[in-house]
Design an enzyme around this catalytic site. Sequence first.
Site, PDB file in Angstrom:
ATOM      1  N   LYS A  94       4.153 -14.384   4.357  1.00 11.23           N
ATOM      2  CA  LYS A  94       4.466 -15.188   3.174  1.00 11.23           C
ATOM      3  C   LYS A  94       5.987 -15.068   2.966  1.00 11.23           C
ATOM      4  O   LYS A  94       6.469 -14.761   1.872  1.00 11.23           O
ATOM      5  CB  LYS A  94       3.660 -14.620   1.980  1.00 11.23           C
ATOM      6  N   ASP A 153      -1.424 -18.591   3.535  1.00  8.64           N
ATOM      7  CA  ASP A 153      -2.360 -19.469   2.807  1.00  8.64           C
ATOM      8  C   ASP A 153      -2.828 -20.611   3.704  1.00  8.64           C
ATOM      9  O   ASP A 153      -4.027 -20.904   3.801  1.00  8.64           O
ATOM     10  CB  ASP A 153      -1.784 -19.963   1.470  1.00  8.64           C
ATOM     11  N   TYR A 204       0.822  -1.205   0.000  1.00  7.85           N
ATOM     12  CA  TYR A 204       0.000   0.000   0.000  1.00  7.85           C
ATOM     13  C   TYR A 204       0.863   1.266   0.000  1.00  7.85           C
ATOM     14  O   TYR A 204       0.377   2.355   0.243  1.00  7.85           O
ATOM     15  CB  TYR A 204      -0.932   0.021   1.216  1.00  7.85           C
ATOM     16  N   ASP A 252      -5.693  -6.275   5.753  1.00  7.36           N
ATOM     17  CA  ASP A 252      -6.893  -5.775   5.095  1.00  7.36           C
ATOM     18  C   ASP A 252      -7.799  -6.955   4.723  1.00  7.36           C
ATOM     19  O   ASP A 252      -9.002  -6.969   5.018  1.00  7.36           O
ATOM     20  CB  ASP A 252      -6.456  -5.000   3.832  1.00  7.36           C
TER      21      ASP A 252
END
Length: 339
Positions: free
Chosen positions: A171, A205, A124, A229
Amino acid sequence: MHTAVLIPGDGIGPEVSVAVRQVLEAAEAPVRFVECQAGEAALEAGHDNLLPEETVEAIRSHGVALKGPCTTPIGKGFRSVNVALRKTLNLFAAVRPVRNLPGVKTRYENVDIVIIRENTEGLYSGVENFITDEVVASMKVATRPACHRIALWAFRYATRQRRKAITVLHKANIMKLTDGMFIEEAKRVHEQDYPNIEYSELIIDAASMKIVQDPTQFDVILCENLYGDIMSDLCAGFVGGLGVSPGANFGTEHAVFEAVHGSAPTIAGKNVANPLALLMSATMMLEYLAESRSDESCGAAASKIRAAYDRALGDGQKTQDLGGELTTTAFARAISERL
Ligand code: NAI
């Protein structure tokens, strides 16, 4: 009497803001609002800027704001006013509590999660470029000071709120440097300063599967910006949806309270939006005022409002998103009557 900035926003923002104001007034909450504009509403009000300096200055001077949603065009147009506001005021920590509510039956019971989202970095950062006409790139940014301060903030929050465990979602198997730094700092803060809070890391995930199988196994979740988010909306689904998911953005000096939801353009202007998410954000604001300004009357108003909306929901008073038939206005009235 405290003063706070109110940014109604656009879409469903103005109608839910009015409803929240009415409940706060009925509860005699010791807060007076100073209304300011941001986003499309700012342009409509004659400002030449989506985030007028006047609005930012008002938040700086009053210290707190309650903010409705602001639309951001998809795939084109201006950049997010919400992201800009968080960056300008350095509101680096977003907190989104996710809890079951009385009378709102969902797939799971005993959900009690708090999502803490880093609010200023990651993808972002807004660094997106055309490399050629056919190739575009978006830069994910992580800085060690920001990774450290959000980790510190999360562990402090967990300790103060008597939470037991923090799980960091990442991740770092793929984004070894950016997400790698994020978990490195979280782990460091845990080991050096907060060994009493349980700490775990999960690849996002796999975590997504685990959380939909059984959300009750999670306590505090710490994420970088984008994951936070997405997880906020995902977790909202466990407890009744975006109409009941509040939030707050904290910096070192200022705090802006806003629901997780956006401007919901398809239901805007129809008097059907659930004002509860913004009302719950307003009770978080009252609690913040109670703590930061040592004013018990704010804490008392927050408890009173919470008890009233719990009772309203328990009595089956609900808006359409929760399977009821009440309008925004009628639901606000139902809460006020139970104060
Ligand atoms: P959204 O949160 O506005 O809507 C998603 C779904 O939830 C829609 O079906 C909507 O009708 C429903 N919904 C949301 N709030 C509700 C409420 N209070 N009561 C009943 N139903 C509700 O998300 P969407 O559609 O992705 O975004 C719309 C716009 O809002 C976009 O321009 C987006 O950029 C902006 N947005 C702004 C945010 C902010 O100001 N903090 C946060 C999220 C999105």
